[in-house]
Scaffold this motif. Structure first.
Motif, PDB file in Angstrom:
ATOM      1  N   GLY A  81      37.233  36.666  59.508  1.00  0.00           N
ATOM      2  CA  GLY A  81      36.865  37.845  58.739  1.00  0.00           C
ATOM      3  C   GLY A  81      37.996  38.333  57.851  1.00  0.00           C
ATOM      4  N   MET A  82      39.226  38.287  58.349  1.00  0.00           N
ATOM      5  CA  MET A  82      40.379  38.696  57.558  1.00  0.00           C
ATOM      6  C   MET A  82      40.600  37.754  56.381  1.00  0.00           C
ATOM      7  N   LEU A  83      40.365  36.458  56.595  1.00  0.00           N
ATOM      8  CA  LEU A  83      40.490  35.489  55.508  1.00  0.00           C
ATOM      9  C   LEU A  83      39.522  35.827  54.381  1.00  0.00           C
ATOM     10  N   ILE A  84      38.291  36.162  54.741  1.00  0.00           N
ATOM     11  CA  ILE A  84      37.288  36.516  53.728  1.00  0.00           C
ATOM     12  C   ILE A  84      37.730  37.757  52.960  1.00  0.00           C
ATOM     13  N   LEU A  85      38.255  38.736  53.666  1.00  0.00           N
ATOM     14  CA  LEU A  85      38.695  39.973  53.026  1.00  0.00           C
ATOM     15  C   LEU A  85      39.816  39.699  52.021  1.00  0.00           C
ATOM     16  N   VAL A  86      40.775  38.873  52.412  1.00  0.00           N
ATOM     17  CA  VAL A  86      41.904  38.555  51.530  1.00  0.00           C
ATOM     18  C   VAL A  86      41.431  37.803  50.291  1.00  0.00           C
ATOM     19  N   VAL A  87      40.553  36.830  50.475  1.00  0.00           N
ATOM     20  CA  VAL A  87      40.050  36.053  49.333  1.00  0.00           C
ATOM     21  C   VAL A  87      39.261  36.953  48.385  1.00  0.00           C
ATOM     22  N   ALA A  88      38.449  37.867  48.938  1.00  0.00           N
ATOM     23  CA  ALA A  88      37.703  38.799  48.093  1.00  0.00           C
ATOM     24  C   ALA A  88      38.649  39.676  47.283  1.00  0.00           C
ATOM     25  N   ALA A  89      39.761  40.071  47.904  1.00  0.00           N
ATOM     26  CA  ALA A  89      40.747  40.882  47.193  1.00  0.00           C
ATOM     27  C   ALA A  89      41.367  40.101  46.024  1.00  0.00           C
ATOM     28  N   ILE A  90      41.592  38.821  46.216  1.00  0.00           N
ATOM     29  CA  ILE A  90      42.139  37.978  45.139  1.00  0.00           C
ATOM     30  C   ILE A  90      41.162  37.909  43.967  1.00  0.00           C
ATOM     31  N   LEU A  91      39.865  37.843  44.272  1.00  0.00           N
ATOM     32  CA  LEU A  91      38.851  37.744  43.214  1.00  0.00           C
ATOM     33  C   LEU A  91      38.760  39.015  42.366  1.00  0.00           C
ATOM     34  N   VAL A  92      39.265  40.110  42.888  1.00  0.00           N
ATOM     35  CA  VAL A  92      39.248  41.357  42.121  1.00  0.00           C
ATOM     36  C   VAL A  92      40.312  41.349  41.021  1.00  0.00           C
ATOM     37  N   VAL A  93      41.339  40.494  41.171  1.00  0.00           N
ATOM     38  CA  VAL A  93      42.422  40.427  40.182  1.00  0.00           C
ATOM     39  C   VAL A  93      41.843  40.075  38.816  1.00  0.00           C
ATOM     40  N   PRO A  94      42.095  40.878  37.787  1.00  0.00           N
ATOM     41  CA  PRO A  94      41.518  40.601  36.460  1.00  0.00           C
ATOM     42  C   PRO A  94      42.144  39.370  35.808  1.00  0.00           C
ATOM     43  N   GLY A  95      41.351  38.697  34.972  1.00  0.00           N
ATOM     44  CA  GLY A  95      41.852  37.561  34.213  1.00  0.00           C
ATOM     45  C   GLY A  95      42.002  36.280  35.000  1.00  0.00           C
ATOM     46  N   LEU A  96      41.387  36.192  36.163  1.00  0.00           N
ATOM     47  CA  LEU A  96      41.481  34.981  36.981  1.00  0.00           C
ATOM     48  C   LEU A  96      40.761  33.831  36.284  1.00  0.00           C
ATOM     49  N   HIS A  97      41.398  32.664  36.215  1.00  0.00           N
ATOM     50  CA  HIS A  97      40.801  31.493  35.566  1.00  0.00           C
ATOM     51  C   HIS A  97      39.502  31.122  36.264  1.00  0.00           C
ATOM     52  N   TRP A  98      38.544  30.637  35.473  1.00  0.00           N
ATOM     53  CA  TRP A  98      37.230  30.319  36.051  1.00  0.00           C
ATOM     54  C   TRP A  98      37.309  29.286  37.159  1.00  0.00           C
ATOM     55  N   LEU A  99      38.235  28.343  37.053  1.00  0.00           N
ATOM     56  CA  LEU A  99      38.360  27.316  38.086  1.00  0.00           C
ATOM     57  C   LEU A  99      38.867  27.917  39.391  1.00  0.00           C
ATOM     58  N   LEU A 100      39.845  28.815  39.295  1.00  0.00           N
ATOM     59  CA  LEU A 100      40.336  29.500  40.495  1.00  0.00           C
ATOM     60  C   LEU A 100      39.244  30.399  41.079  1.00  0.00           C
ATOM     61  N   THR A 101      38.474  31.014  40.201  1.00  0.00           N
ATOM     62  CA  THR A 101      37.348  31.828  40.669  1.00  0.00           C
ATOM     63  C   THR A 101      36.380  30.976  41.482  1.00  0.00           C
ATOM     64  N   ALA A 102      36.078  29.783  40.968  1.00  0.00           N
ATOM     65  CA  ALA A 102      35.166  28.877  41.669  1.00  0.00           C
ATOM     66  C   ALA A 102      35.734  28.462  43.021  1.00  0.00           C
ATOM     67  N   VAL A 103      37.027  28.147  43.051  1.00  0.00           N
ATOM     68  CA  VAL A 103      37.665  27.704  44.299  1.00  0.00           C
ATOM     69  C   VAL A 103      37.660  28.818  45.339  1.00  0.00           C
ATOM     70  N   PHE A 104      38.061  30.010  44.930  1.00  0.00           N
ATOM     71  CA  PHE A 104      38.136  31.111  45.892  1.00  0.00           C
ATOM     72  C   PHE A 104      36.755  31.568  46.343  1.00  0.00           C
TER      73      PHE A 104
END
Length: 392
Positions: A81-104
């Motif tokens: 559950g903590m892993l999911i929370l951390v990854v979701a927080a990363i996805l909030v970062v603006p300007g994330l490359h589409w490939l990184l978005t797909a991976v996360f």
């Protein structure tokens, strides 16, 4: 009115928060990834990769958690559950490359499905120790919350944008961590009869090679049924857009389906007392075909809503009957493995459905995708009807 035992209430909070996050990650995957610039085929690949890796890792992680004596099961669930929370927080970062978005996002899909057997084991383990916990009621709470979140989040995402997807995942996972890590039953357990223990019967015949072959044919049939289910659920946004709707209508459609699951789950003891799990699996297989076909033939948004009502005789019956069928047909030493196989049918169906529907949507159209889904469901129904031992 009889008050629910405290363990049932607390476990219902675990199920509700889990299925809320599941709804945001799986249901809104298409909306989020399409908005990030991915094609339908790429969205299907992301969902398939997450589901495929989850199918492989589920028995590994569940086995490690089962063998662990120092780390409680709730802590294992908390880690994921903590892993999911951390990854979701990363996805909030603006300007994330589409490939990184797909991976996360793929990592979130993997993790939320990886969490499911741990969540189920948390409740079943408590019940096995004699804790007064009604698993069916708690699981119904999960479906009810899923229904509510799907419609509310659908309109929220439609008005505020897809950035709300990871933000809501963060909120739900925070609730999940609190509910899960505090799910501790102290003091001596008291056995409370719920009626469920009378629903299961020990297997009366040994599992011969021929019976194992029938069992694996049944798994293949259920996998195809779940493939058609994934083709609708994972691409409901595209279906609604085809009929002039959007994320709001998508959420409403999923809410209708989730609500119709509740009667079967709440009243399961009565249902399984009247019909065998094997017979109910046959019914579910047929209704997966009917539901997918009705979605294909729907003339508009309202028609899709009407098709979603059939969820009660398709997915809801399949989920409950498959668990009981394994318990009745397999000897005790094989039941954990059998349940893992049943869980893998859902993950496998998600992979096949995501890939197939993604490719078809890019190459053809929504009606063509749903026609193929109906044919897949029909083959699954035939396999299920033929392979299942209906007397069990």
């Amino acid at each position: 009115m009889t008050q629910m035992p405290a363990p049932t209430t607390r476990y219902a909070a675990v199920q509700a928060s889990y299925w809320s996050a599941f709804c945001m990650i799986i249901l809104f995957a298409s909306a989020y990834l399409l908005d990030a610039g991915l094609s339908n085929g790429q969205v299907g690949a992301v969902i398939a990769c997450g589901g495929g890796l989850s199918a492989v890792l589920q028995p590994v992680v569940a086995g490690a958690a089962d063998r662990s004596r120092r780390v409680p099961l709730r802590v294992w669930a908390g880690w994921v559950g903590m892993l999911i929370l951390v990854v979701a927080a990363i996805l909030v970062v603006p300007g994330l490359h589409w490939l990184l978005t797909a991976v996360f996002f793929g990592l979130m899909i993997l993790s939320i499905q990886l969490l499911q057997p741990l969540v189920n084991a948390l409740g079943m383990g408590a019940a096995a120790r004699g804790i007064p916990l009604n698993f069916g009621i708690a699981r119904a709470a999960g479906s009810a919350t899923f229904a509510l979140v799907s419609v509310v989040a659908g309109w929220v995402v439609a008005s505020a944008g897809t950035v709300m997807v990871p933000l809501l995942v963060i909120a739900f996972q925070a609730l999940f961590l609190v509910a899960t890590l505090t799910f501790v039953s102290r003091g001596p357990a008291t056995v409370v009869a719920t009626g469920a223990e009378h629903d299961l019967e020990p297997p009366s015949e040994p599992m011969t090679p021929a019976r194992w072959r029938r069992f694996f044919a049944l798994l293949a049939g259920i996998t195809l049924s779940m493939t058609s289910h994934a083709m609708i659920n994972n691409y409901m946004l595209q279906i609604m857009r085809h009929h002039g709707g959007d994320t709001g209508e998508m959420g409403t459609a999923i809410m209708i389906a989730a609500i119709t699951e509740l009667p079967v789950m709440v009243l399961w003891s009565r249902v399984v007392a009247r019909w065998t799990p094997g017979r109910l699996l046959q019914v579910a297989g047929v209704f997966f075909t009917v539901k997918t076909g009705a979605t294909w033939l729907a003339a508009g948004v309202v028609g899709v809503y009407a098709a979603q009502v059939l969820q009660t005789l398709a997915f809801a019956v399949m989920v409950m009957a498959s668990v009981y069928y394994v318990e009745r047909i397999l000897p005790a030493r094989d039941r954990t493995r059998g349940q893992a196989f049943m869980t893998m049918t859902s993950s496998g169906g998600s992979v096949l459905g995501s890939l197939t529907a993604g490719v078809l949507l890019d190459a053809t159209s929504v009606p063509a995708m749903l026609l193929v889904g109906t044919l897949i469901a029909a083959v699954g129904a035939v396999l299920t009807v033929v392979a299942v031992e209906s007397r069990i």
